[in-house]
Design an enzyme around this catalytic site. Structure first.
Site, mmCIF file in Angstrom:
data_model
loop_
_atom_site.group_PDB
_atom_site.id
_atom_site.type_symbol
_atom_site.label_atom_id
_atom_site.label_comp_id
_atom_site.label_asym_id
_atom_site.label_seq_id
_atom_site.Cartn_x
_atom_site.Cartn_y
_atom_site.Cartn_z
ATOM 1 N N ASP A 90 50.946 37.407 47.389
ATOM 2 C CA ASP A 90 50.217 37.937 46.239
ATOM 3 C C ASP A 90 50.198 39.466 46.260
ATOM 4 O O ASP A 90 50.161 40.085 47.330
ATOM 5 C CB ASP A 90 48.776 37.403 46.264
ATOM 6 C CG ASP A 90 47.936 37.944 45.126
ATOM 7 O OD1 ASP A 90 48.195 37.548 43.975
ATOM 8 O OD2 ASP A 90 47.052 38.779 45.380
ATOM 9 N N GLU A 116 55.227 38.251 44.437
ATOM 10 C CA GLU A 116 54.596 38.501 43.141
ATOM 11 C C GLU A 116 54.696 40.004 42.868
ATOM 12 O O GLU A 116 53.852 40.793 43.285
ATOM 13 C CB GLU A 116 53.129 38.060 43.139
ATOM 14 C CG GLU A 116 52.525 38.092 41.743
ATOM 15 C CD GLU A 116 51.047 38.433 41.715
ATOM 16 O OE1 GLU A 116 50.378 38.046 40.739
ATOM 17 O OE2 GLU A 116 50.557 39.114 42.628
#
Length: 671
Positions: free
Chosen positions: A327, A381
């Site tokens: 993330d 990401e």
């Protein structure tokens, strides 16, 4: 150093080769340093074996790294939660502390904390490598818990390998996976959601919010205890059982890994752990994330690298995760975190704003993960598009297997919000969906959890809005619902059909889940009403949600067995902006889309190879809520073009707001 392969493959990168070489040298120098101290990355990443609470026969050993501490005590019921000299840590070398506690004092299930003292202050803390944290339901206070079950979990997944041709991801959140207004569990997910995922045809589950986090509503992105399975969903053994069952059914499980920042909390997390703000994080403003109200790791510190790399190894070896979706990678790559920064040219990637320490960590993490499991999956990401991020380390890249195609959902929301569909430009659409860096695979998605949160809307909710509440039954007629069903199927099909490596769907979006996600909070009276999934809507034979679910399954099954296999290139064939007709080719498959809301076309010419064709998937099929205007039983023969006998075309009937996939039928070989 030779020119990196990924630079050779992209001549536009040549002016920035010096910066790219500097990044690679930074990584290699740090790697050599680690090899000199630990032998290799794998041995360095064994921090969880040295630190934390461990069984030593008749006693438990607990080690902690706290270089600024002057004293540390173990506290719990055994000490009436007070500092007692009997339970004081002994200071060792290099800022390490150690204590041995008899099992007659500390037992399975007991709660404990550290009381850390430093010059000018003290505070209660949870061990940095703690593997079990629980919250008191009344006081809401978090404590470490001794977790030592007698019978070790027995895995039954030896030799499991993820299916990655293509990679089809079902993004899920365990807590909100129940239809009931509650926090669901790992066991319930295994019993009630895993069978749905298997039936839907997805090959990989991406689990969110696994690492312990103090605030449920953070979606798991403000992590406090990096080695602890979130206890609000169950026990470590129940998570292992879920992963084991997924593997037995051929489904890989990857984890949302949050190493881009950490929660600021001090008692629960790593904030000011030993009295300093810079133990794990940068000092001063650099240690504060300006947008996320969280702490930024100092990736240049060897102890921090060991903590994070050990975290990767721990989740893979202890829980058999098949990889990670990292993330917030954009925030890590640049010192400006990518905030309010426009990446409009290659120069924006190589202007001195790269965070070399963070990029080195990400490269090491990828090297370690693929050393532990060569079949592991890593996904970045990243919205910046940094070249080489999803290329191999051997080619000079950072080593991720995939990057998320984050511009695609933004493109769809912008199209739906700002333009009526009679003005949708299929040329722009094809360009946005089909552009990919050579050699770097991407995960395409029309929407993820981000688009389902309060403050935004899912694609289907945006398309039909309030009509969803009283016009989704089979007896109701609604042009708005008809439009929503048609475009929802077309948007998801064109997104998947242009994917270059993989595709992702968030739990429930496949059947147009109504409304948004709103976690329990003070503003909604701590309600779970919107933090759940209403599976019964999909399963109700009298509602139209089943049509979207049926189509998604058919779309996924065909992707898995046909048109996404081997990741063949995507070529535009007919991109007619005036007609809003788009056709593109992948191998022996042709994808035909008519986005016009009003114009149906008869005998529409589509360039193809010679041969005969059949329709293998149509959004107009009545099983998918279509009108049955496309005859899927026909065999279509390519005809020679007038005045050009070397080119062929199919003459097709393409109804408005309809898409279908055609497959070339192999010729019968005569021996």
């Amino acid at each position: 150093m030779e020119t990196p392969v990924f630079v050779k493959n992209d001549p536009w990168l040549q002016p920035f080769e010096e910066s790219i070489r500097a990044r690679i040298s930074h990584y290699q120098n740090k790697l050599n340093y680690i090899h000199d101290i630990f032998g290799d990355l794998y041995h360095m990443a064994a921090g969880f074996d040295y630190y934390g609470l461990h069984d030593e026969g008749d006693a438990y050993r607990l080690r902690e790294w706290a270089p600024n501490a002057t004293k540390i005590f173990l506290t719990g019921d055994f000490s009436q939660w007070k500092c007692n000299d009997r339970y004081q840590f002994i200071k060792k070398d290099n800022g390490n502390w150690e204590i041995y506690i008899s099992k007659s004092v500390l037992k399975h299930g007991d709660l404990f904390k550290l009381h850390v003292f430093w010059e000018g202050g003290d505070g209660l803390r949870l061990p940095s490598y703690v593997q079990r944290v629980v919250q008191d339901p009344q006081t809401k206070i978090f404590s470490a818990q001794v977790w030592h079950v007698e019978n070790e979990f027995q895995w039954e997944d030896e030799g499991f390998k993820p299916q990655i041709n293509p990679l089809l991801i079902y993004e899920g959140h365990v807590g909100m996976s129940s239809e009931d207004e509650k926090v669901s569990s790992y066991s319930e997910f295994k019993s009630h959601v895993l069978p749905r995922i298997i039936k839907a045809g997805y090959t990989t589950i991406q689990l969110m919010a696994i690492q312990e986090h103090p605030y449920y509503g953070s979606f798991g992105y403000h992590v406090s205890n990096f080695f602890a399975v979130s206890s609000r969903f169950g026990t470590p053994e129940e998570l292992k059982d879920l992963i084991n069952e997924a593997h037995k059914n051929g489904i890989a499980v990857i984890m949302d890994m949050v190493h881009s920042h950490a929660v600021k909390n001090e008692v629960e997390g790593l904030g000011r752990f030993d009295g300093t703000v810079y133990q794990y994080f940068h000092d001063g403003a650099k240690g504060e994330h300006p947008a996320w109200d969280s702490k930024c790791f100092n990736y240049g510190k060897t102890e921090v690298l060991q903590f994070l790399l050990s975290n990767c190894r721990y989740w893979m070896e202890e829980f058999h995760f098949d990889g990670f979706r990292f993330d917030g990678v954009t925030s890590m790559l640049y010192v400006h975190h990518g905030l309010e920064y426009s990446f409009s040219s290659y120069a924006d990637y190589y202007n001195g704003t790269e965070d070399m320490d963070a990029i080195t960590y990400l490269t090491m993490a990828n090297q370690l993960i693929h050393h532990i499991n060569p079949h592991a999956i890593t996904i970045a990401e990243d919205m910046s598009g940094m070249p080489g991020l999803a290329d191999t380390i051997e080619h000079g890249g950072v080593g991720f297997n995939y990057r998320l195609s984050m511009g695609v959902p933004d493109f769809w929301i912008k199209m739906i919000k700002e333009k009526s569909d009679e003005h949708w430009n299929v040329g722009q659409m094809f360009h946005e969906l089909s552009q990919h860096r050579f050699g770097e695979k991407t995960i395409a998605y029309a929407e993820s959890h981000d688009q389902a949160l309060v403050g935004d809307k899912t694609i289907f909710f945006r398309l039909v809005d309030k009509e969803m509440y009283d016009k989704m039954d089979l007896a109701s007629e609604s042009l708005i619902i008809d439009r929503g069903l048609a475009l929802h199927k077309m948007i998801r099909l064109v997104t998947l059909a242009t994917a270059y490596g993989g595709y992702l769907n968030f739990m429930g979006n496949e059947f147009g889940h109504p409304e948004w996600i709103d976690f329990p909070r003070e503003g909604n009276g701590w309600s779970h009403k919107y933090a759940r999934r209403q599976w019964s809507l999909m399963e109700n034979p009298n509602l139209k949600f089943k049509f979207l679910s049926n189509f998604d399954k058919a779309m996924i099954d065909k992707a898995k067995s046909a048109y996404l296999v081997n990741n063949q290139p995507c070529y535009g064939v007919n991109i007619n902006e005036a007609d809003q007709v788009m056709c593109f080719k992948r191998g022996d498959f042709y994808f035909v889309f008519n986005f016009s809301p009003t114009n149906s076309y008869t005998d529409y010419g589509i360039f193809t190879d010679a041969g005969k064709y059949k329709i293998i998937l149509s959004t107009d099929n009545p099983d998918f809520g279509g009108f049955g205007n496309v005859d899927e039983s026909l065999i279509y023969y390519a005809q020679r073009m007038p005045f050009n006998n070397n080119q062929f075309q199919l003459k097709l009937y393409i109804p408005a707001r309809t898409a279908f996939v055609m497959e070339r039928i192999p010729p019968i070989r005569v021996h």
